[in-house]
Design a protein around this motif. Sequence first.
Motif, mmCIF file in Angstrom:
data_model
loop_
_atom_site.group_PDB
_atom_site.id
_atom_site.type_symbol
_atom_site.label_atom_id
_atom_site.label_comp_id
_atom_site.label_asym_id
_atom_site.label_seq_id
_atom_site.Cartn_x
_atom_site.Cartn_y
_atom_site.Cartn_z
ATOM 1 N N PHE A 11 70.205 -28.484 40.042
ATOM 2 C CA PHE A 11 69.801 -28.976 41.362
ATOM 3 C C PHE A 11 70.673 -28.388 42.462
ATOM 4 N N VAL A 12 71.971 -28.346 42.256
ATOM 5 C CA VAL A 12 72.885 -27.813 43.265
ATOM 6 C C VAL A 12 72.634 -26.316 43.488
ATOM 7 N N VAL A 13 72.399 -25.581 42.422
ATOM 8 C CA VAL A 13 72.116 -24.146 42.553
ATOM 9 C C VAL A 13 70.790 -23.921 43.278
ATOM 10 N N ALA A 14 69.760 -24.721 42.952
ATOM 11 C CA ALA A 14 68.466 -24.589 43.625
ATOM 12 C C ALA A 14 68.584 -24.941 45.100
ATOM 13 N N LEU A 15 69.363 -25.957 45.417
ATOM 14 C CA LEU A 15 69.572 -26.342 46.806
ATOM 15 C C LEU A 15 70.315 -25.247 47.579
ATOM 16 N N ALA A 16 71.308 -24.643 46.954
ATOM 17 C CA ALA A 16 72.041 -23.551 47.594
ATOM 18 C C ALA A 16 71.139 -22.334 47.805
ATOM 19 N N ALA A 17 70.290 -22.030 46.831
ATOM 20 C CA ALA A 17 69.378 -20.892 46.965
ATOM 21 C C ALA A 17 68.366 -21.132 48.082
ATOM 22 N N ALA A 18 67.835 -22.346 48.164
ATOM 23 C CA ALA A 18 66.869 -22.655 49.221
ATOM 24 C C ALA A 18 67.530 -22.622 50.592
ATOM 25 N N GLY A 19 68.755 -23.119 50.685
ATOM 26 C CA GLY A 19 69.459 -23.095 51.966
ATOM 27 C C GLY A 19 69.771 -21.692 52.424
ATOM 28 N N SER A 20 70.211 -20.842 51.508
ATOM 29 C CA SER A 20 70.519 -19.467 51.895
ATOM 30 C C SER A 20 69.250 -18.686 52.219
ATOM 31 N N ALA A 21 68.151 -18.970 51.520
ATOM 32 C CA ALA A 21 66.885 -18.297 51.827
ATOM 33 C C ALA A 21 66.399 -18.690 53.218
ATOM 34 N N HIS A 22 66.585 -19.945 53.578
ATOM 35 C CA HIS A 22 66.194 -20.396 54.914
ATOM 36 C C HIS A 22 67.049 -19.706 55.974
ATOM 37 N N PHE A 23 68.320 -19.566 55.718
ATOM 38 C CA PHE A 23 69.222 -18.904 56.663
ATOM 39 C C PHE A 23 68.845 -17.434 56.840
ATOM 40 N N VAL A 24 68.495 -16.756 55.745
ATOM 41 C CA VAL A 24 68.106 -15.345 55.814
ATOM 42 C C VAL A 24 66.764 -15.198 56.523
ATOM 43 N N ALA A 25 65.828 -16.117 56.261
ATOM 44 C CA ALA A 25 64.504 -16.027 56.874
ATOM 45 C C ALA A 25 64.572 -16.248 58.382
ATOM 46 N N ASP A 26 65.516 -17.029 58.853
ATOM 47 C CA ASP A 26 65.660 -17.228 60.299
ATOM 48 C C ASP A 26 66.100 -15.960 61.010
ATOM 49 N N GLN A 27 66.793 -15.077 60.327
ATOM 50 C CA GLN A 27 67.303 -13.856 60.937
ATOM 51 C C GLN A 27 66.243 -12.762 61.033
ATOM 52 N N LEU A 28 65.128 -12.884 60.288
ATOM 53 C CA LEU A 28 64.081 -11.858 60.293
ATOM 54 C C LEU A 28 63.271 -11.937 61.579
ATOM 55 N N PRO A 29 62.898 -10.798 62.165
ATOM 56 C CA PRO A 29 62.071 -10.832 63.373
ATOM 57 C C PRO A 29 60.626 -11.232 63.031
ATOM 58 N N GLN A 30 59.937 -11.765 64.017
ATOM 59 C CA GLN A 30 58.553 -12.165 63.825
ATOM 60 C C GLN A 30 57.668 -10.920 63.703
ATOM 61 N N ALA A 31 56.610 -11.033 62.929
ATOM 62 C CA ALA A 31 55.674 -9.925 62.747
ATOM 63 C C ALA A 31 54.876 -9.721 64.032
ATOM 64 N N GLN A 32 54.641 -8.479 64.372
ATOM 65 C CA GLN A 32 53.873 -8.139 65.566
ATOM 66 C C GLN A 32 52.559 -7.504 65.140
ATOM 67 N N ALA A 33 51.569 -8.317 64.871
ATOM 68 C CA ALA A 33 50.273 -7.812 64.414
ATOM 69 C C ALA A 33 49.382 -7.527 65.617
ATOM 70 N N ARG A 34 48.619 -6.450 65.524
ATOM 71 C CA ARG A 34 47.658 -6.125 66.563
ATOM 72 C C ARG A 34 46.393 -5.590 65.880
ATOM 73 N N PRO A 35 45.255 -5.768 66.506
ATOM 74 C CA PRO A 35 44.013 -5.312 65.877
ATOM 75 C C PRO A 35 43.945 -3.790 65.797
ATOM 76 N N ALA A 36 43.233 -3.315 64.796
ATOM 77 C CA ALA A 36 43.070 -1.874 64.620
ATOM 78 C C ALA A 36 42.148 -1.314 65.703
ATOM 79 N N ALA A 37 42.396 -0.084 66.081
ATOM 80 C CA ALA A 37 41.557 0.573 67.086
ATOM 81 C C ALA A 37 40.249 1.013 66.436
ATOM 82 N N ILE A 38 39.146 0.631 67.040
ATOM 83 C CA ILE A 38 37.833 0.997 66.521
ATOM 84 C C ILE A 38 37.386 2.282 67.196
#
Length: 77
Positions: A11-38
Amino acid sequence: MNIAKHMEAVFVVALAAAGSAHFVADQLPQAQARPAAIQDSSIATETRMAVVVVKGKRPGAGKPVVLAARSGAGSRI
């Protein structure tokens, strides 16, 4: 190894892994999606048919592709 004996550590290892994954995910930039040119050439009209061009090499280049050998038996367990 008896897993029930070490559930607190799991449980402690799973909690640490989830906490660190959340911390890493906060540092990632948001995806910038745009429609394809037709392109106008890909739109069909009453007088013009849409044409799709596929470019690439053929997988076998003259040789038949064998996905599975029929001579051998199935999986053996």
